[in-house]
Design a protein around this motif. Structure first.
Motif, PDB file in Angstrom:
ATOM      1  N   THR A  52      42.713  34.193  48.050  1.00 56.90           N
ATOM      2  CA  THR A  52      42.856  35.356  47.738  1.00 56.90           C
ATOM      3  C   THR A  52      41.336  36.040  47.273  1.00 56.90           C
ATOM      4  OG1 THR A  52      43.264  35.112  45.459  1.00 56.90           O
ATOM      5  CG2 THR A  52      45.114  35.558  47.110  1.00 56.90           C
ATOM      6  N   VAL A  53      40.639  35.000  46.493  1.00 54.50           N
ATOM      7  CA  VAL A  53      39.324  35.516  46.109  1.00 54.50           C
ATOM      8  C   VAL A  53      38.174  34.843  46.728  1.00 54.50           C
ATOM      9  CG1 VAL A  53      38.036  35.526  44.101  1.00 54.50           C
ATOM     10  CG2 VAL A  53      40.103  35.884  43.797  1.00 54.50           C
ATOM     11  N   ALA A  54      38.030  33.575  46.889  1.00 56.89           N
ATOM     12  CA  ALA A  54      36.675  32.963  47.390  1.00 56.89           C
ATOM     13  C   ALA A  54      36.743  33.107  48.965  1.00 56.89           C
ATOM     14  CB  ALA A  54      37.085  31.350  47.196  1.00 56.89           C
ATOM     15  N   TYR A 227      33.888  50.083  27.147  1.00 57.90           N
ATOM     16  CA  TYR A 227      33.611  48.749  27.554  1.00 57.90           C
ATOM     17  C   TYR A 227      33.329  48.751  28.935  1.00 57.90           C
ATOM     18  CZ  TYR A 227      35.709  47.808  22.974  1.00 57.90           C
ATOM     19  OH  TYR A 227      36.132  47.692  21.782  1.00 57.90           O
ATOM     20  N   HIS A 228      32.816  47.382  29.358  1.00 57.47           N
ATOM     21  CA  HIS A 228      32.456  47.324  30.842  1.00 57.47           C
ATOM     22  C   HIS A 228      33.158  46.043  31.132  1.00 57.47           C
ATOM     23  CE1 HIS A 228      30.556  46.757  34.585  1.00 57.47           C
ATOM     24  NE2 HIS A 228      29.876  45.569  34.118  1.00 57.47           N
ATOM     25  N   ASN A 229      33.732  46.103  32.546  1.00 53.96           N
ATOM     26  CA  ASN A 229      34.272  44.678  33.025  1.00 53.96           C
ATOM     27  C   ASN A 229      34.085  44.753  34.348  1.00 53.96           C
ATOM     28  OD1 ASN A 229      36.756  43.270  34.409  1.00 53.96           O
ATOM     29  ND2 ASN A 229      37.167  42.573  32.300  1.00 53.96           N
ATOM     30  N   GLU A 230      33.685  43.568  34.806  1.00 50.08           N
ATOM     31  CA  GLU A 230      33.108  43.448  36.147  1.00 50.08           C
ATOM     32  C   GLU A 230      34.121  42.977  37.239  1.00 50.08           C
ATOM     33  OE1 GLU A 230      29.982  40.356  35.942  1.00 50.08           O
ATOM     34  OE2 GLU A 230      28.554  41.634  35.158  1.00 50.08           O
ATOM     35  N   TRP A 231      35.070  42.453  36.886  1.00 55.11           N
ATOM     36  CA  TRP A 231      36.145  41.799  37.863  1.00 55.11           C
ATOM     37  C   TRP A 231      37.528  42.576  37.830  1.00 55.11           C
ATOM     38  CZ3 TRP A 231      39.705  40.366  34.506  1.00 55.11           C
ATOM     39  CH2 TRP A 231      39.694  39.906  33.061  1.00 55.11           C
ATOM     40  N   ARG A 235      39.554  44.098  44.360  1.00 54.10           N
ATOM     41  CA  ARG A 235      40.902  43.830  45.085  1.00 54.10           C
ATOM     42  C   ARG A 235      41.054  42.421  45.013  1.00 54.10           C
ATOM     43  NH1 ARG A 235      44.984  46.932  47.599  1.00 54.10           N
ATOM     44  NH2 ARG A 235      45.745  45.319  49.198  1.00 54.10           N
ATOM     45  N   GLU A 236      40.333  41.643  44.973  1.00 55.47           N
ATOM     46  CA  GLU A 236      40.546  40.283  45.088  1.00 55.47           C
ATOM     47  C   GLU A 236      41.071  39.762  44.004  1.00 55.47           C
ATOM     48  OE1 GLU A 236      36.769  40.768  47.674  1.00 55.47           O
ATOM     49  OE2 GLU A 236      37.554  41.450  45.494  1.00 55.47           O
ATOM     50  N   TYR A 237      40.827  40.217  42.712  1.00 56.35           N
ATOM     51  CA  TYR A 237      41.409  39.696  41.534  1.00 56.35           C
ATOM     52  C   TYR A 237      42.779  40.181  41.455  1.00 56.35           C
ATOM     53  CZ  TYR A 237      42.293  38.994  36.608  1.00 56.35           C
ATOM     54  OH  TYR A 237      43.080  38.599  35.347  1.00 56.35           O
ATOM     55  N   ARG A 238      43.089  41.568  41.912  1.00 55.91           N
ATOM     56  CA  ARG A 238      44.529  42.106  42.156  1.00 55.91           C
ATOM     57  C   ARG A 238      45.201  41.227  43.057  1.00 55.91           C
ATOM     58  NH1 ARG A 238      47.834  44.049  46.654  1.00 55.91           N
ATOM     59  NH2 ARG A 238      49.186  45.504  45.845  1.00 55.91           N
TER      60      ARG A 238
END
Length: 376
Positions: A52-54, A227-231, A235-238
């Protein structure tokens, strides 16, 4: 379990998805011999993360396997990608907030085996990026030994509660401030006036729409606080979360805790639960119920569940105030960039120099002086 096999171990690098699938049974057997292992070190986490991610991000797969006497005693699933002409290696995962650590069988030779895996990474690229290394891990000790190759930054605490430190939930709850306990009781009574309040662990597949709602609520909460969140919005994290909650009964799955009012979910918490601990990944509440602090009430219920099931609690990275209200211990974590090649070492040393100059500048007061001159 202590290992009785020879410390002489052979490292092999596997590089295909088929190789990853073939390791499933041995990997799970290795995890069963590692009582301190985390969910993020198990086969399912790596397999789902690859799918799903890599793989969607075009990463290259590198699975380091360590065998002694033919038995798998260590595994470190890694991926690599090109960034500004340099090949960067990192642990295979959701590329979010999981800790970096190989899975290595405990015993008298564990330190040697960690070092074998560490050295086997060098031919794979120019830089090794290791986010969220726990200071109490063997990997942290290796970064200390090879400090000339390492640039360390982003040091943050991971608050935690050790279950063995308290005889039961009531004994632990007595350590929470009186005002906090009173406030939670008051809010729970107010919520109960609106309907039957229940807490449950979801045992059926989680609807992807529920994951979407959780991520949307969490993202809105982050933005409201600047705040800031990169991930979180990727879509891949979802997709990773959807896959990891699609079969709650499968070994290595994530779990969803819910707080409901008359069967209507009003707060959500996705956690990694293994045989030893519960790790909080994402918690949020429906904004429509925010005045009742339903997220805090759900957190309290999940902590009680952890005590009843003899699990430690890891609040994970960050010093948010809600964590300090409950946690009693901290473990320092840090990000580490390791130079693997000469070009990678140049990057590491440039960062070391830049950080050193910045520290020196502020110690000499040059930063304050520049600010004063600008005002003039």
């Amino acid at each position: 379990m202590s290992s009785t096999v020879s410390p002489m171990a052979d490292v092999k690098v596997l590089e295909t998805a088929a190789d990853l699938s073939a390791l499933r049974e041995e990997w799970e057997e290795l995890a069963s011999r590692c009582p301190e292992h985390r969910l993020s070190q198990r086969y399912r986490w790596a397999a789902v993360a690859w799918r799903t991610v890599a793989a969607p991000r075009g990463r290259r797969l590198h699975i380091l396997t360590l065998r002694s006497g033919g038995r798998l005693v260590g595994v470190w699933a890694l991926v690599s990608h090109l960034d500004k002409g340099l090949r960067v290696v990192r642990q295979l995962g959701a590329e979010s907030s999981e800790y970096t650590e190989p899975l290595v069988e405990p015993g008298p030779h564990q330190g040697e085996w960690f070092e074998r895996l560490w050295k086997a990474v060098r031919p794979l690229g120019d830089l090794l990026f290791m986010p969220h290394v726990r200071s109490d891990s063997p990997l942290a000790r290796l970064t200390g030994r090879f400090c000339l190759r390492c640039f360390v930054d982003n040091e943050l605490n991971a608050p935690q509660i050790l279950r063995a430190a308290y005889p039961d939930w009531e004994a632990y709850l007595a350590t929470v401030t009186t005002s906090h306990r009173s406030n939670l009781r008051r809010k729970r009574r107010r919520l109960s006036d609106l309907g039957k309040v229940t807490f449950r662990r979801e045992v059926t597949p989680v609807d992807p729409a529920t994951i979407d709602a959780i991520l949307a609520h969490k993202q809105a909460w982050i933005e409201r606080r600047g705040y800031h969140n990169e991930w979180l919005a990727q879509r891949e994290y979802r997709d990773f979360l959807c896959a990891m909650t699609s079969d709650p009964q499968a070994p290595g799955s994530l779990c969803l805790f819910l707080l409901c009012v008359d069967d209507t979910p009003v707060a959500f918490q996705i956690d990694a639960v293994d045989d030893r601990r519960i790790e909080g990944l994402i918690g949020c509440q429906d904004p429509a119920w925010g005045r009742y602090s339903t997220g805090e009430l759900l957190l309290q219920d999940s902590l009680q569940w952890a005590f009843q099931h003899n699990r430690d609690i890891d609040f994970r990275i960050g010093d948010e105030s809600y964590k300090s209200a409950w946690a009693r211990l901290d473990c320092l974590t840090f990000n580490c960039l390791v130079g693997l090649s000469l070009r990678g070492m140049a990057v590491v040393w440039l960062r070391k120099i830049a950080k050193g100059l910045q520290t020196l500048r502020f110690r000499l007061g040059l930063g304050r002086l520049r600010h004063v001159l600008r005002r003039r």
